[in-house]
Design an enzyme around this catalytic site. Sequence first.
Site, PDB file in Angstrom:
ATOM      1  N   TYR A  49      50.034  44.144  34.538  1.00 51.35           N
ATOM      2  CA  TYR A  49      49.816  42.915  36.458  1.00 51.35           C
ATOM      3  C   TYR A  49      49.562  43.754  37.581  1.00 51.35           C
ATOM      4  O   TYR A  49      48.470  42.870  37.985  1.00 51.35           O
ATOM      5  CB  TYR A  49      51.171  41.872  36.746  1.00 51.35           C
ATOM      6  CG  TYR A  49      50.550  41.060  38.048  1.00 51.35           C
ATOM      7  CD1 TYR A  49      50.386  39.773  37.412  1.00 51.35           C
ATOM      8  CD2 TYR A  49      50.884  41.282  38.888  1.00 51.35           C
ATOM      9  CE1 TYR A  49      50.120  38.641  38.039  1.00 51.35           C
ATOM     10  CE2 TYR A  49      50.980  40.143  40.578  1.00 51.35           C
ATOM     11  CZ  TYR A  49      50.252  38.839  39.583  1.00 51.35           C
ATOM     12  OH  TYR A  49      50.318  38.097  40.778  1.00 51.35           O
ATOM     13  N   ALA A  50      49.933  44.936  38.292  1.00 48.26           N
ATOM     14  CA  ALA A  50      49.495  45.756  39.329  1.00 48.26           C
ATOM     15  C   ALA A  50      48.515  46.279  38.773  1.00 48.26           C
ATOM     16  O   ALA A  50      47.247  46.600  39.872  1.00 48.26           O
ATOM     17  CB  ALA A  50      50.891  46.562  39.613  1.00 48.26           C
ATOM     18  N   LYS A  53      45.444  43.716  39.440  1.00 46.52           N
ATOM     19  CA  LYS A  53      45.225  43.205  40.839  1.00 46.52           C
ATOM     20  C   LYS A  53      45.323  44.751  41.660  1.00 46.52           C
ATOM     21  O   LYS A  53      43.542  44.010  41.974  1.00 46.52           O
ATOM     22  CB  LYS A  53      46.514  42.678  41.474  1.00 46.52           C
ATOM     23  CG  LYS A  53      47.217  41.725  40.342  1.00 46.52           C
ATOM     24  CD  LYS A  53      45.927  40.310  40.654  1.00 46.52           C
ATOM     25  CE  LYS A  53      46.734  39.974  39.456  1.00 46.52           C
ATOM     26  NZ  LYS A  53      45.346  37.918  39.068  1.00 46.52           N
ATOM     27  N   ILE A  82      52.806  31.528  46.896  1.00 51.27           N
ATOM     28  CA  ILE A  82      52.235  29.211  47.545  1.00 51.27           C
ATOM     29  C   ILE A  82      52.518  28.447  46.533  1.00 51.27           C
ATOM     30  O   ILE A  82      53.106  28.571  45.460  1.00 51.27           O
ATOM     31  CB  ILE A  82      50.747  29.495  46.785  1.00 51.27           C
ATOM     32  CG1 ILE A  82      50.371  30.719  47.972  1.00 51.27           C
ATOM     33  CG2 ILE A  82      50.289  27.968  46.919  1.00 51.27           C
ATOM     34  CD1 ILE A  82      49.793  30.582  48.969  1.00 51.27           C
ATOM     35  N   THR A  84      52.637  25.897  44.293  1.00 55.76           N
ATOM     36  CA  THR A  84      51.642  25.379  43.488  1.00 55.76           C
ATOM     37  C   THR A  84      51.958  24.938  42.598  1.00 55.76           C
ATOM     38  O   THR A  84      53.621  25.034  41.655  1.00 55.76           O
ATOM     39  CB  THR A  84      50.490  26.425  42.458  1.00 55.76           C
ATOM     40  OG1 THR A  84      51.370  27.748  42.321  1.00 55.76           O
ATOM     41  CG2 THR A  84      49.955  27.357  43.661  1.00 55.76           C
TER      42      THR A  84
END
Length: 140
Positions: A49-50, A53, A82, A84
Amino acid sequence: MVRGMAASGWSDAGTRLPGWLRAAGFRTVDEGERPFWWQDEDLFGQASYATTKAGILGLTRTLAMEGGRHGITCNAIVPGIIGTEAFHFANPAMNERIANRTVFKRPGEPEDIANAICFLCSDLASYITGVQLNVSGGVE
């Protein structure tokens, strides 16, 4: 156009992109999702993931440099927490802990991200390119 690009097409993406975007009158804004350096004791196994990104942020800076000579800006939105639909499906106790890390002690709203994108795509941001705009409630 980018989603359907074959692997072989990436070698000249910087050359193709200005024509695509200029023809459509676009500015580009990438979404880096939450900051890749976000740490939480409940998260693990985040190397992929890191890396992804960080790659998006590197691509943003590269496209900003390559597109700039054609009058094209490219920036990245780096959202914090956020509220969501996906956020609300997660563990409520973890969500509260994470949201309490923000200055406002709450998650941001999707509209906060939309407003940042609208700003970056407006004439008010015509000299802003290659930046990471954190929309994160003060979590830096």
